[in-house]
Write a protein that holds these residues in place. Structure first.
Motif, PDB file in Angstrom:
ATOM      1  N   TRP A 126       0.895  -1.174   0.000  1.00 28.57           N
ATOM      2  CA  TRP A 126       0.000   0.000   0.000  1.00 28.57           C
ATOM      3  C   TRP A 126       0.925   1.214   0.000  1.00 28.57           C
ATOM      4  N   SER A 159      -3.227  -2.821   4.096  1.00 29.51           N
ATOM      5  CA  SER A 159      -3.905  -3.177   2.859  1.00 29.51           C
ATOM      6  C   SER A 159      -4.963  -4.255   3.135  1.00 29.51           C
ATOM      7  N   GLN A 163      -7.311   4.196  -3.906  1.00 29.01           N
ATOM      8  CA  GLN A 163      -6.971   3.184  -4.905  1.00 29.01           C
ATOM      9  C   GLN A 163      -6.452   3.809  -6.204  1.00 29.01           C
ATOM     10  N   THR A 170      -2.958   4.116  -5.826  1.00 30.67           N
ATOM     11  CA  THR A 170      -2.262   2.847  -5.614  1.00 30.67           C
ATOM     12  C   THR A 170      -1.967   2.112  -6.927  1.00 30.67           C
ATOM     13  N   THR A 229      -6.652  -3.122  -7.179  1.00 33.39           N
ATOM     14  CA  THR A 229      -7.137  -1.738  -7.096  1.00 33.39           C
ATOM     15  C   THR A 229      -7.514  -1.204  -8.486  1.00 33.39           C
TER      16      THR A 229
END
Ligand SMILES: [Fe+2]
Ligand SMILES: [Fe+2]
Length: 297
Positions: A43, A72, A170, A173, A187
């Motif tokens: 993450w 995460s 997300q 990410t 994600t």
């Protein structure tokens, strides 16, 4: 057909088309067996709850990566909790409507997508090899009450709170090369499908707020503010700190008061708060509750 009904049907038809074109099957599209890559985060570090604190500065790189793995997993586990609630709320919304309408067909399509997401998150948690992080027992039960008494606009507000906060994180990410490929894949799929859900909920909420009776908007302001508090405090279970050898009460206290963390939470909800402000959702006595969620600046 009234103008609103026509508009609602056209919007749902467009979403159905988009869903038919851009849907993903996480079971076959992701490589679940690939070994994790050495030195990669699970993450983004800046989105980890302790980032920027004194404690973070004293943690080794391995310990930070380990914390990112547990955070995460916490977000994925709590994400399942949110989605199970959202699916129930959407089904309840559909209960009163014409099942052959595009609006209901889209709602059912969205539920099918959420089913896949929750299975994907569950598989991710299993693959991460962490405990299954849960909200506190009190919040678990509060969630039960909130979903039972939720008004229709309250259901769509709660949906947006869960979806937009996670979506903001997300989106940072999946393009990040410092992150494990599996997290990036999960994600990416979620961002693609959630953008439709967010549009559906925003448009429906705007329609609902113009037609809802006054008692309902007043109740919705308060219940949604309470939902915001529950959601924001449940994202990261304090048990993640214990899992990496930190004192959970101490670390959770640091995260709660960290200026960086507070900024991350406010940023994650900034666009949604502007939208809710426009709809009049943050007005009146409930505004203090909204502020105490940490999401409203
Ligand atoms: Fe989802
Ligand atoms: Fe969703």
């Amino acid at each position: 057909m009234t103008f609103t009904t026509r508009e609602r049907e056209q919007a749902a038809t467009r979403l159905l088309e988009a869903s038919a074109k851009h849907s993903h099957d996480p079971e076959t599209e992701l490589d679940w067996e690939a070994p994790f890559e050495e030195g990669k985060y699970f993450w983004p570090p800046e989105l980890c709850s302790l980032y920027g604190t004194q404690l973070w500065k004293h943690m080794s790189e391995e310990q930070r990566i380990e914390l990112s793995r547990h955070e995460s997993a916490s977000l994925a586990s709590i994400g399942i909790w949110f989605e199970i609630i959202l699916m129930q709320l959407l089904l309840r919304h559909a209960y009163d409507l014409d099942p052959t309408s595009a609006h209901v067909r889209y709602a059912l399509t969205e539920i099918a997508e959420e089913c896949r997401h929750s299975k994907m998150f569950a598989r991710l948690v299993t693959r991460l090899g962490t405990p299954v992080y849960r909200p506190t027992r009190a919040d678990h039960n509060l969630g039960r009450i909130l979903k039972a008494v939720s008004t229709t606009p309250g259901s769509f507000t709660g949906t947006l709170l869960a979806e937009e906060i996670l979506d903001w994180m997300q989106r940072l990410t999946f393009p990040d090369e410092r992150i494990q490929p599996l997290t990036r894949g999960v994600t990416r799929i979620h961002v693609v499908e959630e953008s439709r859900h967010i549009r559906f909920a925003r448009e429906e909420l705007a329609r609902q707020m113009t037609t809802a009776p006054r008692w309902q908007t007043a109740l919705t302001r308060a219940s949604s503010a309470e939902a915001a508090r529950v959601i924001s405090r449940s994202l990261i279970s304090p048990q993640v700190y214990a899992s990496v050898g930190l004192d959970p009460a101490y670390a959770a206290g640091l995260a709660r008061t960290s200026p960086h963390r507070r900024d991350v939470l406010r940023q994650s909800a900034a666009k949604l708060m502007d939208f809710l402000e426009e709809l009049g959702m943050l007005r009146g006595p409930a505004r203090r509750l909204w502020q105490s969620s940490g999401l409203l600046g």
